[in-house]
Design an enzyme around this catalytic site. Structure first.
Site, PDB file in Angstrom:
ATOM      1  N   CYS B  86      60.193 -36.645  76.653  1.00  0.00           N
ATOM      2  CA  CYS B  86      60.709 -36.315  75.318  1.00  0.00           C
ATOM      3  C   CYS B  86      62.026 -35.538  75.416  1.00  0.00           C
ATOM      4  O   CYS B  86      63.030 -36.100  75.802  1.00  0.00           O
ATOM      5  CB  CYS B  86      59.632 -35.570  74.532  1.00  0.00           C
ATOM      6  SG  CYS B  86      59.925 -35.572  72.759  1.00  0.00           S
ATOM      7  N   HIS B 203      54.364 -38.596  75.152  1.00  0.00           N
ATOM      8  CA  HIS B 203      53.902 -37.418  75.893  1.00  0.00           C
ATOM      9  C   HIS B 203      52.651 -37.730  76.719  1.00  0.00           C
ATOM     10  O   HIS B 203      51.532 -37.561  76.231  1.00  0.00           O
ATOM     11  CB  HIS B 203      53.570 -36.293  74.917  1.00  0.00           C
ATOM     12  CG  HIS B 203      54.768 -35.632  74.324  1.00  0.00           C
ATOM     13  ND1 HIS B 203      55.374 -34.537  74.880  1.00  0.00           N
ATOM     14  CD2 HIS B 203      55.483 -35.924  73.214  1.00  0.00           C
ATOM     15  CE1 HIS B 203      56.411 -34.171  74.145  1.00  0.00           C
ATOM     16  NE2 HIS B 203      56.496 -34.991  73.124  1.00  0.00           N
ATOM     17  N   GLU B 205      51.283 -36.004  78.946  1.00  0.00           N
ATOM     18  CA  GLU B 205      50.461 -34.797  79.153  1.00  0.00           C
ATOM     19  C   GLU B 205      49.521 -34.547  77.976  1.00  0.00           C
ATOM     20  O   GLU B 205      48.591 -33.761  78.082  1.00  0.00           O
ATOM     21  CB  GLU B 205      51.358 -33.583  79.423  1.00  0.00           C
ATOM     22  CG  GLU B 205      52.000 -32.926  78.210  1.00  0.00           C
ATOM     23  CD  GLU B 205      53.213 -33.677  77.679  1.00  0.00           C
ATOM     24  OE1 GLU B 205      53.491 -34.796  78.156  1.00  0.00           O
ATOM     25  OE2 GLU B 205      53.875 -33.149  76.757  1.00  0.00           O
TER      26      GLU B 205
END
Lengths: 81, 230
Positions: B86, B203, B205
């Site tokens: 990002c 994302h 994560e």
């Protein structure tokens, strides 16, 4: 000394913010507005440079390196006084 | 494997990324402050998501001058792995490590939801654990994720197979309806020419644990670990 710099989006680069402003103005009764592009304007105060040529050189450098992204934008040093 | 997660003022996915690498992937992780130049012997560097320097001027435009970026560039030049997520992707673009630039989303809205990604290749350090053509379900959360590049450079990206992820529907069909932000050719993630630096807007994560409704993001980190081990 004071410098004024304008950063513009290049032709053909999508400007969704400009389009939204344009549409809004059209809706508010201004059909005369057929295109609106949004850019950035910088006012820079300078000290310790020997002349306008030195100021212009420095402004060109920071415009190229920092103020604009050359993939999508161009800059213009509007005024140094 | 040792990871370094770079922290800029305004990073806000640094702890999530650290957590996933340490607790889920069971790897060694350190933080690297942006004013430092020491990557502490890390095998891979991750530039996390967030809003470095408040996104002022342009996303990533100020962070590219942080001292740590010089070390990240050297790390990349040595062929080691760099992952930008990002805002980390935007910083790598501004720093010249990855091609293109992010414009405002075409719909002018911050988009925060799960999307599907089509994996274009598994012959990379970032996707070697994926199945061929695997569709990954991973969330995006951004306002400037509208990938733009000149037609000439786009042709080069396609020719050199640098586009690793595209926004698709659940079945893997890459179409306009599946494009959340107006990105050219539905581009969600690109690599550098040598394939050791990846930037992606989604994302991973935030999709690496059972609790978070998708674990697909874990594949990307696991691929990096596997690649490093071989």
């Amino acid at each position: 000394m004071k410098a004024k710099i304008i950063v513009r989006l290049k032709d053909g680069v999508l400007d969704p913010q400009g389009q939204t402003i344009e549409r809004s103005l059209n809706k508010r009764g201004h059909p005369e507005i057929t295109s609106l592009r949004q850019g950035k304007y910088f006012e820079v105060e300078l000290d310790g440079l020997k002349d306008k040529a030195a100021a212009r050189q420095l402004m060109e450098k920071i415009s190229r390196d920092v103020l604009c992204n050359p993939i999508i934008e161009t800059f213009e040093i509007e005024d140094i006084s | 494997m040792k990871f370094a997660v770079v922290v800029f003022p305004g990073s806000n996915c640094d702890h999530d990324t650290f957590h996933v690498l340490e607790k889920v992937l069971k790897q060694e992780v350190v933080y690297a402050w942006h004013q430092d130049t020491d990557l502490q012997g890390a095998d891979a560097v991750v530039l996390p998501g967030g809003f470095s320097y408040g996104d002022h001027l342009r996303c990533g435009a100020i962070a590219k001058f942080s001292p740590i970026l010089e070390s990240v560039k050297q790390h990349a030049e040595q062929g080691k792995l760099v992952l930008g997520i990002c805002n980390g992707f935007q910083i790598l673009q501004e720093a010249g490590l990855l091609p293109g630039v992010m414009l405002r989303n075409s719909g002018l809205k911050f988009v925060c939801r799960h999307i599907y990604l089509k994996t274009e290749s598994r012959e990379t350090p970032f996707t070697s654990s994926c199945k061929p053509g695997q569709i990954l379900k991973i969330p995006i959360a951004h306002n400037e994720g509208n990938f733009f590049i000149t037609p000439e450079e786009l042709a080069n990206l396609e020719k050199n197979q640098q586009i690793l992820f595209r926004y698709s529907d659940e079945s893997g069909d890459v179409n306009a309806a599946a494009n959340p932000n107006g990105s050219i050719n539905n581009i969600a993630g690109v690599m550098n020419r040598t394939g050791n630096v990846l930037g992606l807007m989604p994302h991973p994560e935030r999709a690496s644990e059972p609790l978070l409704c998708s674990q697909d993001g874990r594949q990307i980190f696991q691929s990096m670990v596997n690649w490093n081990a071989n």
